[in-house]
Design an enzyme around this catalytic site. Structure first.
Site, PDB file in Angstrom:
ATOM      1  N   HIS A 124      -9.722  -5.222  -3.827  1.00 15.47           N
ATOM      2  CA  HIS A 124      -8.715  -5.775  -2.659  1.00 15.47           C
ATOM      3  C   HIS A 124      -8.843  -5.845  -1.570  1.00 15.47           C
ATOM      4  O   HIS A 124      -9.663  -4.932  -1.029  1.00 15.47           O
ATOM      5  CB  HIS A 124      -7.539  -3.762  -2.738  1.00 15.47           C
TER       6      HIS A 124
ATOM      7  N   GLU B 116     -12.118   3.266  -1.391  1.00 16.35           N
ATOM      8  CA  GLU B 116     -12.210   4.671  -2.379  1.00 16.35           C
ATOM      9  C   GLU B 116     -11.428   4.211  -3.877  1.00 16.35           C
ATOM     10  O   GLU B 116     -11.513   4.582  -4.550  1.00 16.35           O
ATOM     11  CB  GLU B 116     -10.581   5.373  -1.747  1.00 16.35           C
ATOM     12  N   VAL B 117     -11.100   2.790  -4.248  1.00 22.69           N
ATOM     13  CA  VAL B 117     -10.103   2.818  -5.193  1.00 22.69           C
ATOM     14  C   VAL B 117     -11.307   1.769  -5.181  1.00 22.69           C
ATOM     15  O   VAL B 117     -11.692   0.509  -5.388  1.00 22.69           O
ATOM     16  CB  VAL B 117      -8.890   1.489  -5.204  1.00 22.69           C
TER      17      VAL B 117
ATOM     18  N   ASP C  99       1.224  -1.351   0.048  1.00 26.72           N
ATOM     19  CA  ASP C  99       0.151   0.274   0.188  1.00 26.72           C
ATOM     20  C   ASP C  99       0.806   1.283  -0.307  1.00 26.72           C
ATOM     21  O   ASP C  99       1.977   1.396   0.672  1.00 26.72           O
ATOM     22  CB  ASP C  99      -0.758  -0.235   1.482  1.00 26.72           C
ATOM     23  N   ILE C 100       0.510   2.123  -0.428  1.00 26.45           N
ATOM     24  CA  ILE C 100       0.904   3.691  -0.838  1.00 26.45           C
ATOM     25  C   ILE C 100       1.426   4.133   0.255  1.00 26.45           C
ATOM     26  O   ILE C 100       2.182   4.895   0.690  1.00 26.45           O
ATOM     27  CB  ILE C 100       0.873   4.530  -2.236  1.00 26.45           C
TER      28      ILE C 100
ATOM     29  N   HIS D 244      -6.709  -5.800   1.595  1.00 26.98           N
ATOM     30  CA  HIS D 244      -6.001  -5.811   3.012  1.00 26.98           C
ATOM     31  C   HIS D 244      -5.533  -5.939   3.830  1.00 26.98           C
ATOM     32  O   HIS D 244      -6.185  -6.991   4.120  1.00 26.98           O
ATOM     33  CB  HIS D 244      -6.274  -3.935   3.533  1.00 26.98           C
TER      34      HIS D 244
ATOM     35  N   ASN E 189     -12.717  -3.289   2.186  1.00 26.72           N
ATOM     36  CA  ASN E 189     -13.924  -1.836   1.869  1.00 26.72           C
ATOM     37  C   ASN E 189     -15.087  -2.679   0.968  1.00 26.72           C
ATOM     38  O   ASN E 189     -14.692  -3.512  -0.517  1.00 26.72           O
ATOM     39  CB  ASN E 189     -13.678  -0.952   1.777  1.00 26.72           C
TER      40      ASN E 189
HETATM   41  P1  AMP Z   1      -9.940   1.368  -0.252  1.00 29.50           P
HETATM   42  O1  AMP Z   1      -9.977   2.408   1.345  1.00 29.50           O
HETATM   43  O2  AMP Z   1     -10.276   0.025   0.871  1.00 29.50           O
HETATM   44  O3  AMP Z   1     -10.492   1.957  -1.027  1.00 29.50           O
HETATM   45  O4  AMP Z   1      -7.950   1.718  -0.023  1.00 29.50           O
HETATM   46  C1  AMP Z   1      -7.469   2.067  -0.819  1.00 29.50           C
HETATM   47  C2  AMP Z   1      -5.569   1.800  -0.776  1.00 29.50           C
HETATM   48  O5  AMP Z   1      -5.384   1.620  -1.860  1.00 29.50           O
HETATM   49  C3  AMP Z   1      -5.023   3.208   0.570  1.00 29.50           C
HETATM   50  O6  AMP Z   1      -5.309   2.331   1.815  1.00 29.50           O
HETATM   51  C4  AMP Z   1      -4.538   3.891  -0.571  1.00 29.50           C
HETATM   52  O7  AMP Z   1      -3.424   4.124   0.562  1.00 29.50           O
HETATM   53  C5  AMP Z   1      -3.925   2.297  -1.087  1.00 29.50           C
HETATM   54  N1  AMP Z   1      -3.783   3.345  -2.745  1.00 29.50           N
HETATM   55  C6  AMP Z   1      -4.039   3.870  -3.395  1.00 29.50           C
HETATM   56  N2  AMP Z   1      -3.566   4.537  -4.154  1.00 29.50           N
HETATM   57  C7  AMP Z   1      -2.325   3.770  -4.683  1.00 29.50           C
HETATM   58  C8  AMP Z   1      -1.375   2.943  -5.136  1.00 29.50           C
HETATM   59  N3  AMP Z   1      -0.717   3.909  -6.678  1.00 29.50           N
HETATM   60  N4  AMP Z   1      -0.570   1.582  -4.702  1.00 29.50           N
HETATM   61  C9  AMP Z   1      -0.404   1.427  -3.674  1.00 29.50           C
HETATM   62  N5  AMP Z   1      -1.891   1.384  -2.871  1.00 29.50           N
HETATM   63  C10 AMP Z   1      -2.445   2.405  -3.370  1.00 29.50           C
END
Ligand code: AMP
Length: 122
Positions: free
Chosen positions: A106, A101-102, A35-36, A108, A93
């Site tokens: 995914h 958010e993405v 994770d970034i 975690h 999530n």
């Molecule tokens: P969520 O809120 O469950 O959608 O988590 C999205 C996660 O993606 C967050 O923990 C971010 O830090 C992570 N994230 C967003 N962009 C990147 C990226 N380019 N590389 C790695 N992790 C990312």
């Protein structure tokens, strides 16, 4: 929110190699990367290679092989990160209430320290 899969979401772009990632593991069904913005000493994301928005569509439409592949990859990544004995937490999530958010499924994987209570209390 997230009704249709967005081919340009950031994890789709990582899967296509358009954006770099710190790869931890890759196999036929999954990619795992750091994770970034880590929330724990270990914070790795495991994603399916297929076009799935969240557990909602993945659980309903992914093949048994894809589902098994994702779960096995989570176990493998936890072991690779040295979390088998100390333990870890997984989290995925799905949708608005979860604060996803993405819009690409995914999981975690958190670990490396005591992680505290499961949810923030209101
Ligand atoms: P969520 O809120 O469950 O959608 O988590 C999205 C996660 O993606 C967050 O923990 C971010 O830090 C992570 N994230 C967003 N962009 C990147 C990226 N380019 N590389 C790695 N992790 C990312």
């Amino acid at each position: 929110m997230f009704d249709e899969y967005d081919n340009n979401n950031i994890f789709a772009r990582i899967l296509r190699g358009e954006i770099p990632c710190k790869k931890v593991h890759e196999d036929e069904y999954t990619l795992a990367f750091e994770d970034i913005n880590p929330q724990a000493p270990v914070h790795t994301l495991v994603i399916p290679k297929g076009r799935y928005i969240s557990m909602k569509d993945f659980s309903a439409t992914a093949s048994d092989a894809e589902i098994a592949g994702l779960i096995r990859a989570v176990g493998k990544v936890a072991a690779m990160k040295g979390l088998k004995e100390s333990g870890y937490r997984i989290l995925a999530n799905a949708g608005p209430n979860s604060h996803q958010e993405v819009p690409h499924l995914h999981i975690h994987v958190f670990g490396g320290q005591p992680l505290g209570p499961m949810l923030v209390k209101k």
